[in-house]
Design a protein around this motif. Structure first.
Motif, PDB file in Angstrom:
ATOM      1  N   ASP A   1       0.856  -1.190   0.000  1.00  0.00           N
ATOM      2  CA  ASP A   1       0.000   0.000   0.000  1.00  0.00           C
ATOM      3  C   ASP A   1       0.891   1.238   0.000  1.00  0.00           C
ATOM      4  O   ASP A   1       1.651   1.465   0.964  1.00  0.00           O
ATOM      5  CB  ASP A   1      -0.929   0.008   1.215  1.00  0.00           C
ATOM      6  CG  ASP A   1      -1.844   1.219   1.197  1.00  0.00           C
ATOM      7  OD1 ASP A   1      -2.981   1.110   0.715  1.00  0.00           O
ATOM      8  OD2 ASP A   1      -1.386   2.301   1.651  1.00  0.00           O
ATOM      9  N   GLN A   2       0.791   2.033  -1.070  1.00  0.00           N
ATOM     10  CA  GLN A   2       1.675   3.196  -1.248  1.00  0.00           C
ATOM     11  C   GLN A   2       1.602   4.172  -0.075  1.00  0.00           C
ATOM     12  O   GLN A   2       2.625   4.623   0.427  1.00  0.00           O
ATOM     13  CB  GLN A   2       1.300   3.927  -2.550  1.00  0.00           C
ATOM     14  CG  GLN A   2       2.035   3.387  -3.763  1.00  0.00           C
ATOM     15  CD  GLN A   2       3.390   4.056  -3.941  1.00  0.00           C
ATOM     16  OE1 GLN A   2       3.603   5.175  -3.494  1.00  0.00           O
ATOM     17  NE2 GLN A   2       4.317   3.368  -4.569  1.00  0.00           N
ATOM     18  N   ARG A   3       0.384   4.480   0.377  1.00  0.00           N
ATOM     19  CA  ARG A   3       0.248   5.462   1.451  1.00  0.00           C
ATOM     20  C   ARG A   3       0.974   5.002   2.708  1.00  0.00           C
ATOM     21  O   ARG A   3       1.701   5.763   3.347  1.00  0.00           O
ATOM     22  CB  ARG A   3      -1.235   5.675   1.773  1.00  0.00           C
ATOM     23  CG  ARG A   3      -1.832   6.913   1.117  1.00  0.00           C
ATOM     24  CD  ARG A   3      -3.298   7.012   1.467  1.00  0.00           C
ATOM     25  NE  ARG A   3      -3.981   5.738   1.185  1.00  0.00           N
ATOM     26  CZ  ARG A   3      -5.206   5.423   1.601  1.00  0.00           C
ATOM     27  NH1 ARG A   3      -5.870   6.280   2.364  1.00  0.00           N
ATOM     28  NH2 ARG A   3      -5.763   4.275   1.294  1.00  0.00           N
ATOM     29  N   ASP A   4       0.775   3.723   3.065  1.00  0.00           N
ATOM     30  CA  ASP A   4       1.434   3.198   4.264  1.00  0.00           C
ATOM     31  C   ASP A   4       2.948   3.179   4.111  1.00  0.00           C
ATOM     32  O   ASP A   4       3.682   3.429   5.073  1.00  0.00           O
ATOM     33  CB  ASP A   4       0.937   1.777   4.558  1.00  0.00           C
ATOM     34  CG  ASP A   4      -0.448   1.774   5.172  1.00  0.00           C
ATOM     35  OD1 ASP A   4      -1.013   2.887   5.314  1.00  0.00           O
ATOM     36  OD2 ASP A   4      -0.967   0.701   5.487  1.00  0.00           O
ATOM     37  N   GLN A   5       3.395   2.880   2.900  1.00  0.00           N
ATOM     38  CA  GLN A   5       4.845   2.854   2.682  1.00  0.00           C
ATOM     39  C   GLN A   5       5.448   4.236   2.906  1.00  0.00           C
ATOM     40  O   GLN A   5       6.516   4.372   3.505  1.00  0.00           O
ATOM     41  CB  GLN A   5       5.158   2.363   1.273  1.00  0.00           C
ATOM     42  CG  GLN A   5       4.860   0.876   1.091  1.00  0.00           C
ATOM     43  CD  GLN A   5       4.997   0.418  -0.341  1.00  0.00           C
ATOM     44  OE1 GLN A   5       5.504   1.158  -1.184  1.00  0.00           O
ATOM     45  NE2 GLN A   5       4.536  -0.790  -0.622  1.00  0.00           N
ATOM     46  N   ARG A   6       4.755   5.257   2.406  1.00  0.00           N
ATOM     47  CA  ARG A   6       5.255   6.624   2.601  1.00  0.00           C
ATOM     48  C   ARG A   6       5.335   6.954   4.098  1.00  0.00           C
ATOM     49  O   ARG A   6       6.320   7.514   4.579  1.00  0.00           O
ATOM     50  CB  ARG A   6       4.319   7.631   1.905  1.00  0.00           C
ATOM     51  CG  ARG A   6       4.375   7.534   0.402  1.00  0.00           C
ATOM     52  CD  ARG A   6       3.342   8.443  -0.281  1.00  0.00           C
ATOM     53  NE  ARG A   6       3.216   8.101  -1.684  1.00  0.00           N
ATOM     54  CZ  ARG A   6       4.068   8.511  -2.614  1.00  0.00           C
ATOM     55  NH1 ARG A   6       5.073   9.290  -2.289  1.00  0.00           N
ATOM     56  NH2 ARG A   6       3.919   8.144  -3.869  1.00  0.00           N
ATOM     57  N   VAL A   7       4.272   6.583   4.806  1.00  0.00           N
ATOM     58  CA  VAL A   7       4.249   6.847   6.248  1.00  0.00           C
ATOM     59  C   VAL A   7       5.390   6.106   6.961  1.00  0.00           C
ATOM     60  O   VAL A   7       6.112   6.682   7.786  1.00  0.00           O
ATOM     61  CB  VAL A   7       2.884   6.427   6.841  1.00  0.00           C
ATOM     62  CG1 VAL A   7       2.930   6.435   8.361  1.00  0.00           C
ATOM     63  CG2 VAL A   7       1.780   7.342   6.325  1.00  0.00           C
ATOM     64  N   ALA A   8       5.557   4.827   6.607  1.00  0.00           N
ATOM     65  CA  ALA A   8       6.570   4.012   7.292  1.00  0.00           C
ATOM     66  C   ALA A   8       7.972   4.553   7.030  1.00  0.00           C
ATOM     67  O   ALA A   8       8.797   4.654   7.946  1.00  0.00           O
ATOM     68  CB  ALA A   8       6.466   2.554   6.838  1.00  0.00           C
ATOM     69  N   VAL A   9       8.247   4.903   5.766  1.00  0.00           N
ATOM     70  CA  VAL A   9       9.574   5.425   5.435  1.00  0.00           C
ATOM     71  C   VAL A   9       9.807   6.760   6.147  1.00  0.00           C
ATOM     72  O   VAL A   9      10.894   7.015   6.682  1.00  0.00           O
ATOM     73  CB  VAL A   9       9.736   5.549   3.907  1.00  0.00           C
ATOM     74  CG1 VAL A   9      10.932   6.404   3.558  1.00  0.00           C
ATOM     75  CG2 VAL A   9       9.870   4.169   3.288  1.00  0.00           C
ATOM     76  N   ALA A  10       8.770   7.608   6.177  1.00  0.00           N
ATOM     77  CA  ALA A  10       8.907   8.888   6.875  1.00  0.00           C
ATOM     78  C   ALA A  10       9.176   8.661   8.364  1.00  0.00           C
ATOM     79  O   ALA A  10       9.990   9.361   8.988  1.00  0.00           O
ATOM     80  CB  ALA A  10       7.651   9.730   6.686  1.00  0.00           C
TER      81      ALA A  10
END
Lengths: 227, 227, 227, 227
Positions: free
Chosen positions: C117-126
């Motif tokens: 899930d792209q949104r979750d990936q962005r959150v996790a990386v941030a």
């Protein structure tokens, strides 16, 4: 320093074995807490959930006390060791192996008591006794090794120290087997009570055995000029 | 070296107790992170899942700070200990025991606050307070033991040091009990706030108590040219 | 020995802080493996399950390398410390605190990448970048403290050592924030790549910075008779 | 002491690397027990549940023995090291990295054998062999580094020691790859048996290689009256 080159791998002071063992004991004693979990109850029932976990607390206490006594024993023994060789390392690794198993039967006993199934409780208590006996057996091997290897000990160590310890370990094997039989054949809770009492008994007698024959031992001490 | 043989098991320098305790504290402080978990939310809701876990972060912070203060206390105390005996070992094992329990109420508080059930929150906060008070009680026992055993201390240790520490530990017991009562009877969040503030308070006062008689100390310090 | 009594709690050699920190780093670096789990797949699909976990392996590698570099940094820094005081202990505990958090964002990144899930990936990386930056910030505080406290350092330590280290830590904060922004705004995988590269970069430059101004520093070294 | 200032970060005695490694090994060897879990069976079936977990016990034993041998090897190697530099630290961190992975394939093998799926068992055994070979490869790198860096070794270390160790590590890589192929192509259980036997083989040959030139050594040993 003055040791010959080729002994480097086989003979050495025990400081790393001690540091390694301390870390292992520290981890075991701390991992035990991981079995105390947030009870899996519906919201609003946390209190009753916590109270129903009481066997987990007793099992935790029993195992914590057991590891504590093992650590004190270990410290007392290595205080008397001058040098370690490969055989002693393996005997020590056997002691660590059986101590490291302890969280497993602790979790089993705690689980079985909360599950309220008599058959499982008997099995779990018998299993705990088995590991408890294995742990005493590993000490038996450890003490037996040291009892025959005077060259690894400090000079001031009493000749009777490790044979006496060996006897205590043997008694431990017998007591854990007995506790397992009582827990399995008579009543699981009786076994659990013995598991809590045994480390206490050991803590007390170990202090006792060290201190009782004080005058006798002092007489045999080498004169201070001997060093 | 010049110690009599028979004391080998009972009296010894505290280096192994210190190494063992350091390892236990290190494990406890690191295990706390295991309760910060990937939130169990449907894909795409990681952010809100993470934000809703805020009580877990606060509980983590409180417990981390508590263990850190315990470690600093432990270091400050053993810096003053010359030798350890069996009684001190058991007092120390009691301190480690109650510290090792800390991850459990931390998980409870964090769980209850995320569950949004008032009753459970009250129970969890009271339970945390109970363990917090137990930990202070273990320090009370530890300091009480050392306050009566001058022979285990280094010679330069002030006579009033451990009695003062004992008093601080007693205050800690009272404050955690009070926090538990406030959390249980008034508002769980108020209890949580106190849990975060208490270690800070301790960190500050401990530095304070050491530093107050500064002028006195400076007078006794060796002249700067000594270096 | 010759230190005045009342400093016992505030000033001391750093050996216990080092042993404690080593244990914490050892636990963190080893706990990371707990996130590599048996994949939850139907029987007969273990291979594909293992292959699909590749983000977990990358995250594991990144965090292992990060903790390894932190440990080397820590060792290099404390090699230069003569004595520790309360302020340094707290700076050190802040470093340990932020390092101990690392397994949490590691698990988040690994989880989000397997979830597709792209949104979750962005959150996790941030989030990973946030903790990475926090860790660099804790080093910044640590180095800043030592840069101002010459009295805690060994005499032969270069005056410019800790200010230089402070700069490197500041650069680290900026790089992790940048990686977080890139991962959040552009592409999560780009952020992940930076997380793997950053520790490598630090490992290389740290060796470099120590060795470059070699002649300069040697000139300033106090004459050997100075001790 | 007499070392130039600039080496502080790069060259140092290996004591912290040893303490750190001991802690890592201690944690790995103790974490293995976390995979021995309360079997997930209906009440009353604990005994059969425990018995069906036998592959977990075998895998635990194999990995425990493997880590124990790694620790003994590590101790034997660092006993010969006088100083550590950055390259040796990284070689050591590579050894720790591959050892720290061991609990993961151990859990895989144990899981696959209890699941009774041939394909998964082949994969799990091959994966265990892969990590086992990686671990031997890390030793190969470690020994290779030391074989070329006489300046890091104690003076009394035999010139042939680390080249010989390198050879043993290479043999280990080959044996684990062979065990993986046998387990994958022929029978998973055969691979598992080899995993248990290999550490035993290593424990024995390592003692053997140290002890072969016994007569030679005895000649060089200081006379017994020296004590």
């Amino acid at each position: 320093m003055s040791r010959p080159t080729d002994d480097m791998g086989t003979r050495s002071d025990a400081s790393r074995a001690i540091a390694f063992s301390d870390a292992v004991f520290a981890i075991i004693i701390t991992l035990l807490v991981l079995d105390l979990r947030v009870p899996d109850v519906p919201p609003g029932h946390l209190l009753s959930g916590l109270l129903e976990q009481w066997p987990g607390y007793v099992a935790y206490l029993a195992s914590y006390a057991y590891v504590a006594v093992v650590w004190l024993n270990h410290k007392g023994s290595f205080n008397r060791v001058k040098e370690s060789d490969r055989g002693l390392h393996w005997a020590n690794l056997f002691v660590l192996f059986s101590t490291a198993l302890l969280p497993f039967p602790t979790a089993l006993v705690s689980h079985a008591l909360q599950e309220h199934d008599q058959r499982d409780q008997r099995v779990a208590v018998a299993f705990y006794a088995l590991i408890g006996a294995l742990l005493c057996a590993s000490w038996l091997a450890f003490f037996h090794y040291l009892a025959r290897r005077k060259d690894l000990l400090k000079e001031e160590v009493s000749e009777r120290h490790f044979p006496t310890e060996r006897l205590r370990a043997l008694v431990g094997v017998i007591l854990y087997v007995a506790a397992g039989l009582i827990g399995y054949l008579v009543a699981p809770l009786a076994g659990l009570v013995i598991f809590v009492v045994l480390p206490v008994f050991y803590a007390v007698t170990s202090a006792g055995l060290y201190q009782v024959p004080l005058t006798h031992r002092r007489a045999r001490r080498p004169p201070p000029s001997g060093r």
